[in-house]
Motif scaffolding. Sequence first.
Motif, PDB file in Angstrom:
ATOM      1  N   LEU A 272       0.968   4.264  -2.767  1.00 27.67           N
ATOM      2  CA  LEU A 272       0.756   5.656  -2.409  1.00 27.67           C
ATOM      3  C   LEU A 272       1.880   6.543  -2.899  1.00 27.67           C
ATOM      4  O   LEU A 272       1.652   7.622  -3.448  1.00 27.67           O
TER       5      LEU A 272
ATOM      6  N   ARG B 244      -7.861   1.877  -1.700  1.00 26.25           N
ATOM      7  CA  ARG B 244      -8.189   3.304  -1.725  1.00 26.25           C
ATOM      8  C   ARG B 244      -7.292   4.060  -2.710  1.00 26.25           C
ATOM      9  O   ARG B 244      -7.756   4.919  -3.463  1.00 26.25           O
ATOM     10  N   ALA B 245      -5.991   3.742  -2.686  1.00 22.75           N
ATOM     11  CA  ALA B 245      -5.055   4.399  -3.609  1.00 22.75           C
ATOM     12  C   ALA B 245      -5.406   4.084  -5.057  1.00 22.75           C
ATOM     13  O   ALA B 245      -5.336   4.955  -5.937  1.00 22.75           O
TER      14      ALA B 245
ATOM     15  N   SER C 265       0.820  -1.209   0.000  1.00 23.63           N
ATOM     16  CA  SER C 265       0.000   0.000   0.000  1.00 23.63           C
ATOM     17  C   SER C 265       0.853   1.258   0.000  1.00 23.63           C
ATOM     18  O   SER C 265       0.534   2.246  -0.652  1.00 23.63           O
TER      19      SER C 265
ATOM     20  N   ASP D 217      -5.651   0.115   2.245  1.00 24.95           N
ATOM     21  CA  ASP D 217      -4.949   1.314   1.775  1.00 24.95           C
ATOM     22  C   ASP D 217      -4.678   1.232   0.277  1.00 24.95           C
ATOM     23  O   ASP D 217      -4.821   2.214  -0.452  1.00 24.95           O
TER      24      ASP D 217
ATOM     25  N   THR E 102      -5.276  12.377   2.315  1.00 26.21           N
ATOM     26  CA  THR E 102      -6.274  11.914   3.279  1.00 26.21           C
ATOM     27  C   THR E 102      -6.082  10.435   3.597  1.00 26.21           C
ATOM     28  O   THR E 102      -6.136  10.017   4.764  1.00 26.21           O
ATOM     29  N   VAL E 103      -5.849   9.635   2.549  1.00 21.48           N
ATOM     30  CA  VAL E 103      -5.604   8.199   2.751  1.00 21.48           C
ATOM     31  C   VAL E 103      -4.373   7.987   3.610  1.00 21.48           C
ATOM     32  O   VAL E 103      -4.362   7.151   4.538  1.00 21.48           O
TER      33      VAL E 103
ATOM     34  N   GLN F 255      -5.074   8.842   7.271  1.00 23.23           N
ATOM     35  CA  GLN F 255      -5.836   7.766   7.911  1.00 23.23           C
ATOM     36  C   GLN F 255      -4.950   6.552   8.175  1.00 23.23           C
ATOM     37  O   GLN F 255      -5.076   5.887   9.215  1.00 23.23           O
TER      38      GLN F 255
END
Length: 451
Positions: free
Chosen positions: A9, A421-422, A5, A418, A176-177, A180
Amino acid sequence: MRHKSIAVLIMAGAAFGVQPAMAADAQTLSLDVHDGVSLALKQSPALMASEMRVSSADADLAAARSALFPRVDVHSTAMKTDSPLGVFGTKLLQQSVTPGDMAINTLNNPNAVTNFQNSVSASYPLFAGGAVSGRIDQAQYGLDASMHATAMRRQNVIYQVIRSFAALEAAHAMKTVATQAIKSSEEYLRVASALLARGMVVKSDMLNAKVHLEDSQVAAIAATNAEARSLDDIRALLNLGSTHALQIKDDITIQVPDRSLAQLTETALHKRPDLLALRAQEDAAQAGSTVARASMLPHVNLVASEQWNDPNWRLQHPNYEIAAMVDLNLFAGGRDKAAMDKAQAEHSRLEFEIADKTRRIENDVADAYRSLHETNQRLASRQQALAQAQESLRITEARFKVGLERMADLLQAQTQQDQARAEIIQARFDQVTTRARLYLATGQLTPEVLQ
């Protein structure tokens, strides 16, 4: 261990930025993508340079059209001479010759004479072998080519603005990710430290939690830098200095092209400004052939002049001249033939470039069309994957709390969430930019496509 993850990112965050950030003042300028496009179309240096090329081409057209009008010149000359031929000719022009001037000694050794000559002359090309009309056509097509090139530049500027705003929006989401992920990693590290103190986990679990936290922090830094680089790119596109802080509003929406690939391709081949520019250049090259051929044909010019000669600066003793002049180039060492060959070669070159550009446009449209459908499917797939990853994390956390899962399993579940989301952020970025790219490929990227 290093988790996927964090790598996603970092790589995605780096993909969205373009240039180093610049410091901003306290004054804030709030913009959405519509404002950005409007400002860029007014202030982009690249676009302004292209518009100056249009102005230059327009001046070339005006210069070519000037050959349709007579040329009028005014001349004034002051002269003093004691040359026998010059003195006698000047007196004739001044209409002041006397019988005494015809004496041999006077003719051979005259006194110096002063003359002020003023004249007005006009010339007009009656026939130039088609050179005048050829140059006008050449300049007109050159202007058309410059205007089409500027239209393509406008669309490229719009695309760059949309891409930069979408990159900033993606950077915000990545940030934001990452934030978190840091909070989750800090909590996992706290839990791992507490369980290690009670002897319920091994030291490697706590170390894994530390690594996960460090990677999350690195990802947050990467997202912050991507955000700054995107802002700097927007400043460059909008030709803004560092006197204003920028507040960019998110939520970019672009209309979805609803036509088939065949329809989009046909539109592109009729409306792509860069292809239209090449076609105009081809027409200009054809006109250049006419100009080159004209040098081998007779040229007829009409010339008229009125002249005054006087010892003082006065308009006295007038005379006039009207003449028709015919010029025919019989031999120029092959220069004319070479000019025609060059014009023909330029025309053939542009034919090949147009054929190549046509194929490239067809490929651009097809690639953007397929990429758009792929991106839509990928976004839907990643959204489903995120829902599954969230549920998996919830179950893993519950099992971990009752000792049925290891810390490594919990971190892996967090990593998958994660990463999902990315990937959604990347897919949304690709969706926006691919829609814009499809409009650009068809030559229809205007501010109106933004909803």
